[in-house]
Design a protein around this motif. Structure first.
Motif, PDB file in Angstrom:
ATOM      1  N   GLN A  91       0.806  -1.213   0.000  1.00  0.00           N
ATOM      2  CA  GLN A  91       0.000   0.000   0.000  1.00  0.00           C
ATOM      3  C   GLN A  91       0.844   1.270   0.000  1.00  0.00           C
ATOM      4  OE1 GLN A  91      -0.632  -2.567   2.437  1.00  0.00           O
ATOM      5  NE2 GLN A  91      -1.956  -3.467   0.864  1.00  0.00           N
ATOM      6  N   ASP A  92       2.160   1.128  -0.070  1.00  0.00           N
ATOM      7  CA  ASP A  92       3.069   2.282  -0.039  1.00  0.00           C
ATOM      8  C   ASP A  92       2.738   3.243  -1.185  1.00  0.00           C
ATOM      9  OD1 ASP A  92       5.426   3.977  -0.222  1.00  0.00           O
ATOM     10  OD2 ASP A  92       6.466   2.483   0.994  1.00  0.00           O
ATOM     11  N   GLN A  93       2.613   4.537  -0.859  1.00  0.00           N
ATOM     12  CA  GLN A  93       2.264   5.543  -1.864  1.00  0.00           C
ATOM     13  C   GLN A  93       3.327   5.699  -2.952  1.00  0.00           C
ATOM     14  OE1 GLN A  93      -0.762   7.552  -2.126  1.00  0.00           O
ATOM     15  NE2 GLN A  93      -1.230   5.677  -0.999  1.00  0.00           N
ATOM     16  N   THR A  97       3.602   7.232  -6.894  1.00  0.00           N
ATOM     17  CA  THR A  97       4.426   8.377  -7.296  1.00  0.00           C
ATOM     18  C   THR A  97       5.637   7.980  -8.129  1.00  0.00           C
ATOM     19  OG1 THR A  97       5.669   8.300  -5.210  1.00  0.00           O
ATOM     20  CG2 THR A  97       3.695   9.701  -5.283  1.00  0.00           C
ATOM     21  N   TYR A 145      -3.942   0.802  -8.372  1.00  0.00           N
ATOM     22  CA  TYR A 145      -4.292   1.911  -9.266  1.00  0.00           C
ATOM     23  C   TYR A 145      -4.555   1.443 -10.698  1.00  0.00           C
ATOM     24  CZ  TYR A 145      -3.905   6.630 -11.286  1.00  0.00           C
ATOM     25  OH  TYR A 145      -4.146   7.802 -11.942  1.00  0.00           O
TER      26      TYR A 145
END
Length: 343
Positions: A91-93, A97, A145
């Motif tokens: 789940q790391d953003q 990015t 995503y």
């Protein structure tokens, strides 16, 4: 983006049901059908890209421009997918990015390998291979995503064309990191047992491979004229990377047409070496960072360029392979080199 041309020499667990894929230890159960003579597979090879900075976006825009004019079926990611120390969970953003957002406009899947930065707690050391497992977990995350990211295991196999039963190219994603540096303290990644396990898997997979073309891809190079140099003498340290070197020479060399890697932040297309048979080498580690060569004459090359961003495109049509090298400087895209191989 207009392409400027420089003339030169003429799974168990896959997301796509149609994908011929085998993961750790399970050979493909049936022989691969013989491909039709006009089968085509077009691949983007890119590595060392996961910065999330403008340079990564520049290269992504360049790939988009190439793929607007030419076929691009999928990309292979050659490691260091997430700088500087990988991710802490699926789940790391940073998956957004440093992967999803930069490649949002590229409408094809990415098949990823792990690099040293993906397996690090301290930048680039590569001694925490547990962190690489989070990138495998992202492959299986239901609410991610997009479905671009493919890494069903640390090492795996798939075949292309993706949507056809008749395959032209077998691709083997290998896990170089546990074998290329010092040994991880976790027994699961001890170098010799891990080498034997991955080596048996690879050799088992070869037994069922009937495609005309075979590619192995990973992060650490067998041979390189860049800063890190050749396996077994990485960074001028005797025996550094020797376990990876031995694995490649014992099982991979001469059994694949190309070994494609990153790690050095430059672009190289190297000729075969005596101890590796017919196999040729591509280093495509300029997906977001650049660096100069350490010894440009260490290994014989067909073509090479340092201090510039870029990527390779491989276009297979039947028994013919065309290799293209693209360089990217700001928004200037150049087809810098082409070479065609026939079987």
């Amino acid at each position: 983006m207009k392409i400027k041309t420089l003339h030169s020499l003429a799974l168990t667990g896959c997301l796509l049901p149609s994908l011929a894929c085998a993961m750790s230890g399970e050979p493909e159960p049936t022989p691969t059908p013989i491909p039709a003579p006009n089968s085509q597979v077009s691949i983007i090879a890119i590595g060392d890209m996961g910065t999330g900075k403008e340079a990564q976006y520049e290269v992504s825009r360049a790939i988009e421009a190439v793929c607007a004019e030419k076929a691009c079926d999928f990309a292979i990611g050659l490691g260091d997918n997430i700088y500087e120390v990988g991710i802490d969970s699926a789940q790391d953003q940073q998956m957004l990015t440093k992967f999803e957002y930069p490649y949002e406009n590229l409408d094809f899947p990415f098949y990823m390998a792990l690099g040293n930065h993906d397996n690090s707690s301290v930048s680039g050391i590569g001694l925490n291979n547990n962190k690489g497992e989070h990138q495998v977990d992202y492959h299986y995350q239901a609410d991610r995503y997009s479905d671009k990211w493919n890494m069903p295991a640390r090492y795996y196999r798939f075949a292309a064309p993706l949507e056809s039963e008749a395959k032209l190219v077998d691709l083997f994603a290998l896990d170089s990191n546990p074998l290329a540096a010092l040994s991880d303290l976790n027994p699961e990644y001890y170098q010799i047992p891990y080498k034997k396990k991955q080596q048996k898997w690879f050799e088992d997979q070869l037994q069922t491979s009937q495609t005309p073309w075979r590619i192995a891809f990973a992060h650490h190079p067998y041979a390189s004229n860049g800063l890190h140099g050749d396996a077994g003498l990485y960074d001028r340290v005797p025996l550094l990377g020797i376990v990876w070197h031995n694995f490649l020479e014992q099982s991979v060399c001469d059994n694949v047409d190309l070994i494609i890697t990153g790690h050095d932040h430059d672009l190289q297309y190297l000729k075969p070496r005596k101890n590796c048979g017919k196999t040729e080498f591509i280093i495509s580690g300029a997906g977001a960072k650049t660096r100069e060569f350490r010894d440009e004459n260490r290994n014989e090359s067909y073509w090479q360029q340092d201090n510039i961003k870029g990527f390779f495109r491989l276009d297979f049509i039947g028994n013919k392979l065309t290799i293209e090298a693209y360089t990217v400087e700001a928004d200037q895209l150049t087809l810098a080199y082409t070479r065609t191989i026939e079987k």
